[in-house]
Structures are given as structure tokens and as C-alpha cells.
Design a protein around this motif. Structure first.
Motif, mmCIF file in Angstrom:
data_model
loop_
_atom_site.group_PDB
_atom_site.id
_atom_site.type_symbol
_atom_site.label_atom_id
_atom_site.label_comp_id
_atom_site.label_asym_id
_atom_site.label_seq_id
_atom_site.Cartn_x
_atom_site.Cartn_y
_atom_site.Cartn_z
ATOM 1 N N LYS A 1 -1.820 8.221 8.622
ATOM 2 C CA LYS A 1 -1.458 9.612 8.394
ATOM 3 C C LYS A 1 -0.219 10.036 9.175
ATOM 4 O O LYS A 1 0.261 11.155 9.007
ATOM 5 N N VAL A 2 0.285 9.139 10.017
ATOM 6 C CA VAL A 2 1.463 9.450 10.815
ATOM 7 C C VAL A 2 2.713 9.181 9.988
ATOM 8 O O VAL A 2 2.770 8.234 9.203
ATOM 9 N N ASN B 1 6.341 -0.125 20.538
ATOM 10 C CA ASN B 1 5.180 -0.439 21.381
ATOM 11 C C ASN B 1 3.977 -0.731 20.493
ATOM 12 O O ASN B 1 4.065 -0.605 19.262
ATOM 13 N N VAL B 2 2.862 -1.082 21.086
ATOM 14 C CA VAL B 2 1.686 -1.507 20.306
ATOM 15 C C VAL B 2 1.201 -0.394 19.386
ATOM 16 O O VAL B 2 0.894 -0.629 18.204
ATOM 17 N N PHE B 3 1.124 0.826 19.896
ATOM 18 C CA PHE B 3 0.664 1.932 19.062
ATOM 19 C C PHE B 3 1.601 2.129 17.866
ATOM 20 O O PHE B 3 1.148 2.318 16.730
ATOM 21 N N GLN B 4 2.892 2.108 18.106
ATOM 22 C CA GLN B 4 3.864 2.280 17.024
ATOM 23 C C GLN B 4 3.752 1.167 15.991
ATOM 24 O O GLN B 4 3.892 1.414 14.785
ATOM 25 N N TYR C 1 2.994 1.805 12.140
ATOM 26 C CA TYR C 1 3.987 1.306 11.183
ATOM 27 C C TYR C 1 3.343 0.396 10.139
ATOM 28 O O TYR C 1 3.573 0.558 8.924
ATOM 29 N N GLY C 2 2.531 -0.545 10.568
ATOM 30 C CA GLY C 2 1.890 -1.467 9.636
ATOM 31 C C GLY C 2 1.009 -0.752 8.632
ATOM 32 O O GLY C 2 1.031 -1.049 7.425
ATOM 33 N N CYS C 3 0.244 0.241 9.115
ATOM 34 C CA CYS C 3 -0.663 0.958 8.225
ATOM 35 C C CYS C 3 0.120 1.778 7.196
ATOM 36 O O CYS C 3 -0.237 1.814 6.014
ATOM 37 N N VAL C 4 1.202 2.414 7.635
ATOM 38 C CA VAL C 4 2.005 3.226 6.715
ATOM 39 C C VAL C 4 2.691 2.341 5.672
ATOM 40 O O VAL C 4 2.767 2.698 4.493
ATOM 41 N N VAL C 5 3.172 1.182 6.077
ATOM 42 C CA VAL C 5 3.800 0.255 5.126
ATOM 43 C C VAL C 5 2.806 -0.157 4.046
ATOM 44 O O VAL C 5 3.117 -0.128 2.846
ATOM 45 N N LEU C 6 1.592 -0.515 4.458
ATOM 46 C CA LEU C 6 0.588 -0.972 3.493
ATOM 47 C C LEU C 6 0.144 0.165 2.570
ATOM 48 O O LEU C 6 -0.018 -0.042 1.361
#
Length: 222
Positions: free
Chosen positions: A81-82, A177-180, A184-189
Motif C-alpha cells: 500500500k506504500v 534499506n531492508v524495509f524499503q 519495493y518488491g511488494c509494489v512491483v509484484l
């Protein structure tokens, strides 16, 4: 008498010429329609194969998002959702069919670059035998196959119109960083899943506009 015979021969020749001309005309119409039908069938078959693969990748992308969220720990539901910059647009651009198919191909190439980055990041965050890495590899491989099918389909429809080259290299995020990385991965998918839904709808439109239209454009009316 001789004049009468000559007249008969002349009339016979005219009749034969008329018959031959009619036969050639019928053959020409039949040949044109046969070629048009053959091209339409090839267009439909190629498109059907592309649609099947798109639906398969779309289904696998849904499963991939579930696996991704399950592997990211706490707050994984919030990651998608980010807002993230530089992720490819899920929408297809262009007015003409050639432009829209080219848009699908170009965006697929961009998503593949982002998939590679996500895989590299998750390799550092996951165990080597993680199901997420396996599913990322599978979806990436099928997506490359899909890009190849889109390319082939485009070339078959527009053999004299080369696919436009990308404006430049795909813009990827800077070090994160790890959170980013998880966001990022979730938004791409998630965005890729939306893109595949748009591709499926686009291919259905192309089937009605382009493949069927080729028969209409190539069939003469007499």
C-alpha cells in the motif's frame, strides 16, 4: 459461307475468352479469401497462445504475491500500500493497435528489469531454498517467454513496422534499506499483476479489432 464460318469462330473465341476470364476471376476471389482466412487463422492462433500464457502468468503472479507477503514477516500487508517511484505503469498506452502492442512489449521489458532487482534483493533476505525465490524465477522466466510471444505476434501483424526501441535503460531504485526493499518488491509484484490484467483485456480487444479485421480488409466485394 466463309464469312459465316469466320463469324462462328470469332464468336466461339469470344465465348471461350469470356469463360476463361470468369474462371480466372473466380479463382482470384477464392485465392484472396483463402489467403485472408489463413492469415486470420494464424493471427487467431498466435493470439490464443499469447492469451493463454498471459493468464497463466497472471494466476502465478497472484500466488507469488501471497508467497511474498508470507515471507516478509510483520506488517507485510502494509507493504503493497506504500507508494514507490519508478515502478512501471500498469496501463497500456497508444491509440493504434501497433502502438498498444508495442507498449505491452516495452513495459514487459521494464518489469523484467525490476523483477531481476527484486530477486537480487530477496536473495539477500531469504534462505537459498525459499519458495519465494523459486516462484520469482518461474514468473520471470514465463514473463520472458511472454515478451517473446508478444514480439512474434507484433512482427506477424506489422512486418514492415519495427518495434520501437526503448527510450533508455529502465530506471531502477537506488540502494535501499531492508524495509524499503520489502516495500519495493511488494509494489512491483502488485503492479505487475494489474498490468497482466490490462494485457488480457487488451488482447481480447485486439482479437476483435485486428485478427477479424484482417479478413474483412483482405476480402474483396464483387
Amino acid at each position: 459461307m466463309n464469312g459465316h464460318v469466320k463469324s462462328m469462330h470469332c464468336q466461339t473465341f469470344k465465348d471461350l475468352a469470356t469463360t476463361l476470364l470468369s474462371l480466372l476471376l473466380v479463382m482470384a476471389v477464392y485465392s484472396t479469401r483463402t489467403v485472408a482466412a489463413s492469415r486470420n487463422q494464424q493471427c487467431g492462433n498466435s493470439l490464443q497462445q499469447t492469451v493463454r500464457l498471459t493468464r497463466l502468468v497472471q494466476k502465478e503472479s497472484v500466488d507469488l504475491i501471497k508467497t511474498y507477503k508470507a515471507s516478509q514477516g510483520e506488517m507485510s500487508e502494509l507493504f503493497c500500500k506504500v507508494s514507490v517511484n519508478n515502478v512501471p505503469d500498469p496501463n497500456i498506452s497508444g491509440l493504434e493497435s501497433s502502438e498498444r502492442i508495442a507498449s505491452v512489449y516495452t513495459q514487459l521489458q521494464a518489469f523484467l528489469a525490476h523483477f531481476k532487482r527484486v530477486y537480487e534483493q530477496q536473495t539477500d533476505l531469504q534462505l537459498p531454498m525459499s519458495p519465494l525465490l523459486t516462484e520469482l524465477t518461474t514468473v520471470s522466466a514465463r514473463s520472458r517467454n511472454l515478451a517473446a510471444l508478444i514480439n512474434s505476434f507484433y512482427q506477424s501483424l506489422f512486418p514492415n513496422l519495427p518495434l520501437p526501441e526503448p527510450a533508455g535503460p529502465t530506471t531502477l531504485p537506488p540502494p535501499q534499506n531492508v524495509f524499503q526493499q520489502k516495500v519495493y518488491g511488494c509494489v512491483v509484484l502488485k503492479t505487475y499483476k494489474e498490468f497482466l490484467s490490462n494485457v488480457t483485456r487488451e488482447l481480447r480487444n485486439i482479437k476483435s479489432k485486428v485478427c477479424r479485421g484482417r479478413t474483412q480488409m483482405n476480402t474483396p466485394f464483387y
